[in-house]
Write a protein that holds these residues in place. Structure first.
Motif, PDB file in Angstrom:
ATOM      1  N   UNK A  34       7.318   5.791   5.328  1.00  0.00           N
ATOM      2  CA  UNK A  34       8.328   6.103   4.011  1.00  0.00           C
ATOM      3  C   UNK A  34       9.074   6.790   4.442  1.00  0.00           C
ATOM      4  N   UNK A  35      10.569   6.349   3.965  1.00  0.00           N
ATOM      5  CA  UNK A  35      11.576   7.277   4.282  1.00  0.00           C
ATOM      6  C   UNK A  35      12.616   7.466   3.005  1.00  0.00           C
ATOM      7  N   UNK A  71       6.956   1.832  -8.448  1.00  0.00           N
ATOM      8  CA  UNK A  71       7.922   1.268  -7.386  1.00  0.00           C
ATOM      9  C   UNK A  71       7.146   0.148  -6.666  1.00  0.00           C
ATOM     10  N   UNK A  72       8.036  -0.735  -6.181  1.00  0.00           N
ATOM     11  CA  UNK A  72       7.641  -1.803  -5.306  1.00  0.00           C
ATOM     12  C   UNK A  72       8.730  -2.244  -4.488  1.00  0.00           C
ATOM     13  N   UNK A  73       8.348  -2.753  -3.026  1.00  0.00           N
ATOM     14  CA  UNK A  73       9.372  -3.158  -2.239  1.00  0.00           C
ATOM     15  C   UNK A  73      10.038  -4.181  -2.493  1.00  0.00           C
ATOM     16  N   UNK A  74      11.294  -4.467  -2.283  1.00  0.00           N
ATOM     17  CA  UNK A  74      11.997  -5.503  -2.696  1.00  0.00           C
ATOM     18  C   UNK A  74      11.471  -6.894  -2.099  1.00  0.00           C
ATOM     19  N   UNK A  75      11.436  -7.787  -2.817  1.00  0.00           N
ATOM     20  CA  UNK A  75      10.701  -9.224  -2.452  1.00  0.00           C
ATOM     21  C   UNK A  75      12.049 -10.027  -1.804  1.00  0.00           C
ATOM     22  N   UNK A  76      11.683 -10.315  -0.254  1.00  0.00           N
ATOM     23  CA  UNK A  76      12.722 -10.861   0.526  1.00  0.00           C
ATOM     24  C   UNK A  76      11.972 -11.733   1.696  1.00  0.00           C
ATOM     25  N   UNK A 107       0.834  -1.381  -0.026  1.00  0.00           N
ATOM     26  CA  UNK A 107       0.105   0.025   0.189  1.00  0.00           C
ATOM     27  C   UNK A 107       0.959   1.336  -0.062  1.00  0.00           C
ATOM     28  N   UNK A 108       2.028   1.053   0.884  1.00  0.00           N
ATOM     29  CA  UNK A 108       2.913   2.578   0.962  1.00  0.00           C
ATOM     30  C   UNK A 108       3.514   2.389  -0.662  1.00  0.00           C
ATOM     31  N   UNK A 109       4.013   1.493  -1.118  1.00  0.00           N
ATOM     32  CA  UNK A 109       4.575   1.614  -2.297  1.00  0.00           C
ATOM     33  C   UNK A 109       3.531   2.020  -3.614  1.00  0.00           C
ATOM     34  N   UNK A 110       2.364   1.522  -3.429  1.00  0.00           N
ATOM     35  CA  UNK A 110       1.283   2.171  -4.251  1.00  0.00           C
ATOM     36  C   UNK A 110       0.999   3.637  -4.054  1.00  0.00           C
ATOM     37  N   UNK A 111       1.192   3.988  -3.000  1.00  0.00           N
ATOM     38  CA  UNK A 111       0.713   5.408  -2.772  1.00  0.00           C
ATOM     39  C   UNK A 111       1.909   6.273  -3.504  1.00  0.00           C
ATOM     40  N   UNK A 112       3.128   5.823  -3.492  1.00  0.00           N
ATOM     41  CA  UNK A 112       4.133   6.505  -4.190  1.00  0.00           C
ATOM     42  C   UNK A 112       3.909   6.663  -5.490  1.00  0.00           C
ATOM     43  N   UNK A 142      12.999   0.193  -2.046  1.00  0.00           N
ATOM     44  CA  UNK A 142      12.195   0.250  -3.056  1.00  0.00           C
ATOM     45  C   UNK A 142      12.907   0.301  -4.434  1.00  0.00           C
ATOM     46  N   UNK A 143      12.277  -0.594  -5.321  1.00  0.00           N
ATOM     47  CA  UNK A 143      12.815  -0.413  -6.743  1.00  0.00           C
ATOM     48  C   UNK A 143      11.777   0.045  -7.465  1.00  0.00           C
TER      49      UNK A 143
END
Length: 706
Positions: A274-275, A251-256, A242-247, A302-303
């Motif tokens: 978000x920082x 962008x997407x968070x790294x998958x780990x 949700x945070x990535x979508x808002x940006x 974020x990538x």
């Protein structure tokens, strides 16, 4: 019997995050297993495991207040010992009954059973079922004893004298059967119905649990804690996306998954924020920045849509203040020195070329019996040149040699000294900075591949050559000095190296023979590996590689019988093994296969007992019609099968030979192989040897016999 749901919680100090999920699952699983063993719940009773940084808990459905009574039959003694000639109980029988809480009044009701040798007396009674308090106490003790604790702590209890061992100091115990507290104790704790929520954000403290079924809801509402590991993990994943979508901007968070699991084990009330950091740091290779953010700070980089690192990242906070700016600024302030260190290391390292660092490797010990990293590099270079000569021309040999020379030089850089996980990766960046060919730079990074199961193979041929050379050098060296894997111990990752060699030979379809590869690698060690021990090590290594190959093939769905049949021939071109397996599978489906496999097994046994049989047949000595027919069939069909084998059509080769079933059956029905006349016996054995050689080029078909 009455039943209710059961809730058990152990409240502790912060648990080790990497072990939390396993601890939670084990705690809940053993509790249910032990209660079921005592008849207090079903083996498949509904189970919910809870695990947060400060608690392990389990919710078990339909737990009885008391287990049902059980019929118990106990063997006492032979009738002749327990009853006298007058039919009255002997002192021995009365003593045994007294020990079981019975007296002479039960003698008439004792059951008599003949076991084939003597008539025995059995006492049948009803054993009272365990109460929940008794059963849960036993289950708790067992669950604590069987927890997979990474490292045990010993701490003192509040009485100032006693001490216990556990993963972390425990401070609270809840056990509720419905709404009733179950009187149990563990780790010196008194049981109750209250626990603690979030350290800072709980609405009330303590949280008094009304009943077993309200536990999770009350912790969430009053304690500000998501008790379930799975629910907390899913909530973090949702917030990250949700945070990535808002940006925006793709962008997407790294998958780990490992990072997600660890962060889930660190927070009770996740709050994703978000920082960002200064864009100037993006000049540093993104692998360095990603590693320091993930490993040191547990942040989610974020990538962008092109998989490039952005200057923004996500943190998972354990608090939800109305104004999160202080939390954001604090995390940005903490990460900045980490990124500055990475930039400093990168800038400093680029001031020296990789070539200039080669000499430093002579000062780095690789193994006390195998020399320095410098000596190792020279061996890898020599092996790489030899492999390249078999695969390509001078250009490949030059690229592989240069990559092998420089492959380990990043080990002495500041960046890899700080982040060992970046070995190879930084070598590629520094090689490109030095103006080296891209193929060489890629080979420097890729010579470690595959690093783990499912990892990608090296991109280019030069990378494959150097990766093969590096892994073969490690395998041959370690086996040559007797450093073999044992059980779970494999400090030099030899199993992984062997699987890497197999994958490259197979998936890259390399025209290289395994035994020749091992021999050429051993030759490059000179006098460091010599004598009987070195030869024995090479033989053990070849067996080790075939064992790893067999396991890999079985995991891919081939039967043990199929794998055994093909690998029994020790095929040297591993790239062809799957074609051989496909041929064996197709052959096994033929109606002629069982008879031919059985005949082949019979032939194998006959030839084992004979002495050095030569595959030579004198047609003039073929007296019986059946042996003449078999010889004629071999003359007709074996050349065709051999041509198909030579062309790589193994399936057709075996199918061509399937027509031999009838003459083979007739031969064994009508011909005495071990005739008294020596020349006839040797001729018939030679005929069988010719048949055996023809049929077992693809696989040892005798291994397919039932």
């Amino acid at each position: 019997m009455t039943h209710s749901n059961l809730l058990v919680e152990l409240f502790v100090e912060e648990l080790p995050p990497k072990a939390l999920q396993k601890l939670g699952d084990a705690f809940a699983g053993v509790l249910r297993e032990q209660l079921a063993t005592q008849g207090l719940c079903a083996a498949d009773a509904p189970l919910t495991a809870y695990a947060s940084p400060r608690r392990l808990a389990a919710h078990i459905g339909n737990v009885l207040h008391q287990a049902p009574d059980k019929a118990v039959s106990q063997k006492l003694m032979p009738v002749a010992v327990g009853l006298g000639s007058d039919g009255l109980p002997t002192p021995a029988l009365l003593k045994k009954l007294a020990a079981l809480g019975a007296d002479a009044s039960v003698v008439a009701g004792l059951k008599r059973v003949h076991d084939g040798k003597a008539e025995l007396l059995f006492y049948e009674s009803q054993a009272r079922g365990a109460t929940l308090a008794q059963g849960l106490q036993k289950a708790l003790d067992e669950a604590i004893a069987r927890l997979p604790i990474p490292k045990v702590m010993r701490y003192q209890l509040q009485d100032g004298w006693s001490s216990v061992n556990f993963v972390r100091p425990a401070h609270g115990l809840v056990a509720l059967h419905g709404s009733a507290v179950v009187p149990v104790t563990v780790l010196g704790l008194a049981v109750g119905n209250s626990t603690h929520g979030h350290r800072f954000e709980a609405a009330v403290d303590p949280v008094v649990i009304h009943d077993a079924d309200s536990y999770a809801a009350q912790l969430a509402e009053q304690g500000a804690v998501i008790a379930s590991f799975a629910e907390r993990r899913a909530e973090i994943a949702r917030q990250l996306q949700a945070a990535a979508d808002k940006i925006g901007g793709g962008v997407r968070p790294i998958a780990d998954d490992a990072l997600l699991d660890e962060v889930t084990a660190l927070v009770e009330r996740p709050n994703v924020l978000v920082c960002q950091f200064e864009t100037e740091f993006l000049a540093v290779p993104q692998e360095c920045l990603i590693l320091t953010m993930k490993a040191n700070q547990k942040y989610f980089p974020l990538l962008d849509a092109s998989d490039k690192l952005t200057h923004q990242f996500l943190i998972v906070s354990n608090i939800r203040p109305q104004d999160a700016s202080a939390v954001i600024q604090g995390n940005e302030r903490v990460v900045r020195p980490r990124l500055a260190d990475a930039k400093f290391f990168f800038d400093q390292d680029r001031k020296k070329t990789l070539q200039s660092r080669v000499a430093q490797l002579a000062k780095v010990v690789y193994h006390n019996q195998l020399g320095t990293q410098g000596e190792r590099v020279e061996r890898v270079r020599a092996i790489a040149r030899a492999i390249a000569a078999r695969l390509g021309g001078a250009q490949l040999a030059q690229q592989a040699d240069q990559a092998a020379l420089l492959a380990k030089t990043d080990l002495v850089t500041d960046m890899v000294g700080e982040f060992p996980e970046l070995q190879g990766t930084m070598g590629r960046y520094y090689a490109l900075n030095d103006g080296l060919d891209a193929a060489v730079a890629d080979a420097i990074e890729d010579h470690y591949k595959p690093r783990f199961a499912g990892d990608a193979l090296p991109r280019g041929t030069a990378g494959v050559v150097v990766a093969l050379a590096d892994k073969l050098e490690t395998l041959v060296g370690m086996f040559g000095i007797g450093n073999l894997p044992t059980g779970d111990r494999d400090p030099f990752a030899l199993r992984r190296h062997a699987l890497g060699v197999i994958r490259m030979l197979v998936e890259k379809d390399l025209p290289l023979d395994l035994i020749q590869l091992v021999a050429l690698a051993q030759d490059k060690f000179g006098d460091k590996l010599s004598g009987v021990d070195a030869i024995q090590g090479s033989l053990q290594l070849v067996d080790f590689i075939y064992d790893r190959l067999a396991g890999s093939l079985r995991e891919q769905g081939y039967s043990a019988q199929e794998v055994d049949a093909v690998l029994a021939l020790r095929p040297q071109r591993l790239a062809l093994v799957q074609k051989q397996l496909a041929a064996v599978r197709a052959f096994s489906a033929l109606p002629e296969a069982p008879a031919l496999a059985a005949a082949n097994k019979r032939i194998t046994n006959i030839l084992k007992k004979a002495e050095a049989v030569d595959a030579h047949v004198n047609p003039e000595l073929l007296q019986e019609q059946a042996e003449q027919d078999l010889y004629a069939a071999l003359q007709r069909f074996v050349p065709e099968a051999d041509a198909q084998f030579a062309a790589g059509d193994y399936t057709a080769s075996l199918q061509t030979l399937a027509v031999l079933r009838a003459p083979v059956d007739a031969f064994f029905d009508d011909v005495m192989v071990n005739a008294e006349q020596l020349d006839l016996r040797l001729n018939r054995q030679g005929l069988l040897k010719s048949l055996h050689d023809a049929m077992n080029r693809v696989a040892d078909l005798s291994r397919l016999a039932a």
